[in-house]
Design a protein around this motif. Structure first.
Motif, PDB file in Angstrom:
ATOM      1  N   VAL A  50       0.863  -1.192   0.000  1.00 48.51           N
ATOM      2  CA  VAL A  50       0.000   0.000   0.000  1.00 48.51           C
ATOM      3  C   VAL A  50       0.898   1.239   0.000  1.00 48.51           C
ATOM      4  O   VAL A  50       1.798   1.358   0.833  1.00 48.51           O
ATOM      5  N   GLU A  52       3.233  11.882  -1.138  1.00 47.27           N
ATOM      6  CA  GLU A  52       3.152  13.332  -0.900  1.00 47.27           C
ATOM      7  C   GLU A  52       4.162  13.989  -1.830  1.00 47.27           C
ATOM      8  O   GLU A  52       5.358  13.714  -1.733  1.00 47.27           O
ATOM      9  N   SER A  58      -1.736  12.142  -1.955  1.00 52.22           N
ATOM     10  CA  SER A  58      -2.622  11.126  -2.541  1.00 52.22           C
ATOM     11  C   SER A  58      -3.256  10.274  -1.454  1.00 52.22           C
ATOM     12  O   SER A  58      -2.782  10.225  -0.318  1.00 52.22           O
ATOM     13  N   GLU A  59      -4.321   9.595  -1.803  1.00 49.70           N
ATOM     14  CA  GLU A  59      -4.879   8.548  -0.953  1.00 49.70           C
ATOM     15  C   GLU A  59      -3.928   7.354  -0.998  1.00 49.70           C
ATOM     16  O   GLU A  59      -3.145   7.215  -1.955  1.00 49.70           O
ATOM     17  N   PRO A  60      -4.002   6.459  -0.011  1.00 54.20           N
ATOM     18  CA  PRO A  60      -3.124   5.265  -0.063  1.00 54.20           C
ATOM     19  C   PRO A  60      -3.691   4.244  -1.053  1.00 54.20           C
ATOM     20  O   PRO A  60      -4.055   3.135  -0.695  1.00 54.20           O
ATOM     21  N   ASN A 109       4.962   7.002   1.248  1.00 52.07           N
ATOM     22  CA  ASN A 109       4.517   6.283   2.443  1.00 52.07           C
ATOM     23  C   ASN A 109       4.220   4.853   2.023  1.00 52.07           C
ATOM     24  O   ASN A 109       3.416   4.623   1.120  1.00 52.07           O
ATOM     25  N   SER A 114       3.436   0.762   3.192  1.00 50.57           N
ATOM     26  CA  SER A 114       3.128  -0.265   4.195  1.00 50.57           C
ATOM     27  C   SER A 114       2.743  -1.540   3.463  1.00 50.57           C
ATOM     28  O   SER A 114       2.525  -1.526   2.250  1.00 50.57           O
ATOM     29  N   GLY A 136      -1.546  -1.571   7.145  1.00 50.20           N
ATOM     30  CA  GLY A 136      -0.389  -1.867   7.976  1.00 50.20           C
ATOM     31  C   GLY A 136       0.291  -0.590   8.432  1.00 50.20           C
ATOM     32  O   GLY A 136      -0.068   0.507   8.003  1.00 50.20           O
ATOM     33  N   ARG A 156       3.012   2.191   8.407  1.00 54.60           N
ATOM     34  CA  ARG A 156       3.777   2.680   7.256  1.00 54.60           C
ATOM     35  C   ARG A 156       5.111   3.265   7.674  1.00 54.60           C
ATOM     36  O   ARG A 156       5.273   3.742   8.799  1.00 54.60           O
TER      37      ARG A 156
HETATM   38  P1  ADP Z   1       1.558  12.803   7.564  1.00 52.95           P
HETATM   39  O1  ADP Z   1       1.141  14.214   7.325  1.00 52.95           O
HETATM   40  O2  ADP Z   1       1.937  12.507   8.955  1.00 52.95           O
HETATM   41  O3  ADP Z   1       2.614  12.351   6.628  1.00 52.95           O
HETATM   42  P2  ADP Z   1      -0.971  11.823   6.434  1.00 52.95           P
HETATM   43  O4  ADP Z   1      -2.077  11.146   7.168  1.00 52.95           O
HETATM   44  O5  ADP Z   1      -1.234  13.153   5.868  1.00 52.95           O
HETATM   45  O6  ADP Z   1       0.280  11.842   7.375  1.00 52.95           O
HETATM   46  O7  ADP Z   1      -0.553  10.816   5.287  1.00 52.95           O
HETATM   47  C1  ADP Z   1       0.408  11.114   4.375  1.00 52.95           C
HETATM   48  C2  ADP Z   1       0.406  10.111   3.244  1.00 52.95           C
HETATM   49  O8  ADP Z   1       0.534   8.792   3.743  1.00 52.95           O
HETATM   50  C3  ADP Z   1      -0.843  10.107   2.398  1.00 52.95           C
HETATM   51  O9  ADP Z   1      -0.418  10.112   1.044  1.00 52.95           O
HETATM   52  C4  ADP Z   1      -1.526   8.817   2.726  1.00 52.95           C
HETATM   53  O10 ADP Z   1      -2.200   8.289   1.622  1.00 52.95           O
HETATM   54  C5  ADP Z   1      -0.385   7.931   3.107  1.00 52.95           C
HETATM   55  N1  ADP Z   1      -0.696   6.862   4.052  1.00 52.95           N
HETATM   56  C6  ADP Z   1      -1.358   6.963   5.213  1.00 52.95           C
HETATM   57  N2  ADP Z   1      -1.430   5.760   5.830  1.00 52.95           N
HETATM   58  C7  ADP Z   1      -0.756   4.870   5.047  1.00 52.95           C
HETATM   59  C8  ADP Z   1      -0.457   3.475   5.153  1.00 52.95           C
HETATM   60  N3  ADP Z   1      -0.828   2.754   6.184  1.00 52.95           N
HETATM   61  N4  ADP Z   1       0.248   2.921   4.151  1.00 52.95           N
HETATM   62  C9  ADP Z   1       0.674   3.641   3.109  1.00 52.95           C
HETATM   63  N5  ADP Z   1       0.414   4.942   2.957  1.00 52.95           N
HETATM   64  C10 ADP Z   1      -0.288   5.565   3.922  1.00 52.95           C
END
Ligand code: ADP
Ligand code: MG
Ligand code: ZN
Length: 482
Positions: free
Chosen positions: A8, A12, A161-163, A202, A204, A214, A216
């Motif tokens: 997954v 950013e 992006s979304e995960p 990111n 996981s 999971g 990340r």
């Molecule tokens: P942060 O600002 O602490 O980096 P965010 O919640 O804004 O945290 O998430 C940042 C990025 O991480 C986003 O692109 C999101 O899709 C991705 N992300 C969040 N959780 C997971 C995960 N478990 N596995 C992979 N990517 C993730």
């Protein structure tokens, strides 16, 4: 037996905007200037200096939002993200937190593995960049660090992006698509090496079938598509090994080392900052009305997907050709200028993707700097179409055009490269060759068809490549068999 995992990925991206000036002051932001020469009280963070928002930066954010199918917020807020670091003179970064300028977008990507797929864009927000630390490397200053604030206050878009991505290939496809779009829009120069387009990945993994994500790790600032792929693939392996051996993935920030191809821990969750976000009292809420959005919408260029589709349906290009040509806006424009002048899109595509791209690569120049303009190339292609020269001779003519900047006709004329299409001239050459090769002629007449190639070769050699190959074949057949 080891578990099968699903990867997954959420990305950013920080894209530096191509505005002339910084986001909250009037300083120039040209890359590579002498340290600290592009600064003022605002970007130096001097007490009492007040930020003023750059309208162009907002326009660029709206553009990027519209091109990535986001909703543009009618009202968004700048917030202070507080942390201490020597490259951040105010002790906080002005960013957006609760109300970003764009939300809920998406991009469609296409990979061999999973075909067409939609990747969600959570948000796009505006923020200022920090300065840059330079660590001393000579024996005298090895224990000293310097700070250059030229980059401080440079406008950035952070695109989250979304995960939604499930492999390194999907992540790269998404990044390339996003990169293409911001470059097409002209809001970012897309230079990965200079850091104008930076990506944190990111990553996981989770057992296949498990709903819950999971833990990340976040891979920081990797400056090429190839390294991003490597870093993700390494990280997926590392996490799988950990889990398979009864370990646990800890949430942390990791750095990719391009020398070793490995990632290593930079800081864990415990050391993660508490940014104490709050609305910046120095900046009023950003209000964007419908009229502004519509004005910006009117300035959007045709985007890569639309261009690709049009090249396929209107010009009859293959999906592959259309994709390659549409990927680069300037190359696409060059190709499109060529088409009406020759009336043959496929021929133009072949030459632009072939000879032209090869020469641009060899000399590492952009299409705008090519010595052969679209008009000049079209002039050459017309001479292939009207049979003045063969495709093979055309390559020779092209090399000379590239070297001299001259047009095809004058080179063809000066070098005597005109194709021989005069029937009697070709007949005369063939008669001579048949007379000079009685053995081969007899064998051919006895059924050794393979010898056709030999005869064609002889005629082409005698004519220095200038005889029209179609006519040579036809006349040879008639003379040999007739
Ligand atoms: P942060 O600002 O602490 O980096 P965010 O919640 O804004 O945290 O998430 C940042 C990025 O991480 C986003 O692109 C999101 O899709 C991705 N992300 C969040 N959780 C997971 C995960 N478990 N596995 C992979 N990517 C993730
Ligand atoms: Mg993050
Ligand atoms: Zn300034």
């Amino acid at each position: 037996m080891s578990t099968t995992y699903e990867t997954v990925i959420g990305l950013e991206v920080h894209a530096q905007l191509t505005t002339d000036t910084k986001i909250f002051c009037g300083c120039s932001k040209t890359f590579g200037q002498e340290a600290n020469t592009q600064t003022c009280p605002v970007c130096l963070g001097l007490p009492g200096a007040l930020p003023v928002l750059n309208g162009k930066a907002v326009e660029f954010a709206i553009k990027a939002g519209l091109a990535t199918n986001c909703a543009i917020a009618p009202r968004s807020i700048f917030a202070r993200k507080n942390y201490f670091y020597p490259d951040l003179p105010k002790g906080y970064q002005i960013s957006q937190f609760e109300l970003p300028v764009c939300e809920h977008g998406w991009l469609d990507i296409n990979t061999e593995e999973s075909g067409e797929k939609r990747i969600g864009i959570t948000r796009i927000h505006m923020e200022e960049d920090a300065g840059k630390l330079i660590h001393g490397e000579t024996s005298e200053n090895a224990r000293t660090s310097f700070v250059d604030l030229n980059r401080a206050c440079t406008p950035l878009l952070e695109i989250v992006s979304e995960p939604d991505m499930r492999s390194a290939d999907e992540a790269i496809a998404y990044l390339k698509k996003l990169h293409q779009i911001v470059v097409y829009l002209g809001v970012c120069d897309g230079n990965l090496e200079e850091g104008s387009f930076r990506c944190d990945a990111n990553v996981s993994i989770r057992p296949v079938g498990q709903e819950e994500l999971g833990t990340r790790s976040e891979l920081k600032n990797i400056n090429s598509f190839r390294f991003i792929k490597q870093a993700i693939e390494y990280e997926v392996e590392r996490q799988a090994d950990l889990l398979d051996n009864g370990g646990k993935v800890v949430q942390e920030t990791r750095l990719f080392d391009s020398q070793t191809g490995m990632t290593r821990s930079m800081r864990g969750k415990e050391e993660a900052h508490d940014y104490r976000y709050f609305p910046d009292p120095d900046l009023v809420p950003l209000v964007i009305d419908e009229a502004w959005i519509e004005r910006v919408r009117g300035t959007l260029p045709e985007l890569p997907d639309a261009k690709r589709a049009r090249f396929e349906t209107d010009l009859g290009l293959s999906a592959y050709d259309a994709e390659i040509l549409a990927a680069d806006q300037a190359l696409a424009a060059y190709f499109e200028a060529c088409v009406p002048l020759t009336g043959d899109a496929k021929l133009c595509a072949n030459w632009v993707m072939g000879e032209i791209s090869r020469c641009l690569n060899d000399e590492n120049i952009a299409i705008d700097a090519a010595p052969v303009s679209a008009e000049l190339l079209a002039g050459l292609l017309k001479r292939i179409k009207d049979n003045t020269i063969s495709g093979k001779i055309a390559k020779t003519v092209f090399e000379k055009m590239w070297a001299s900047g001259k047009d095809a006709d004058s080179i063809i004329e000066a070098e005597g490269l005109k194709q021989v299409t005069d029937t009697s001239a070709i007949e005369a050459m063939i008669d001579e060759i048949i007379a000079a090769n009685p053995g081969q002629t007899a064998e051919f007449r006895a059924g050794k068809e393979k010898l056709m190639g030999f005869f064609v070769g002889q005629v082409m050699k005698a004519s220095q490549g200038k005889a029209n190959p179609g006519m040579v074949n036809q006349i040879l057949r008639k003379k040999l068999l007739g």
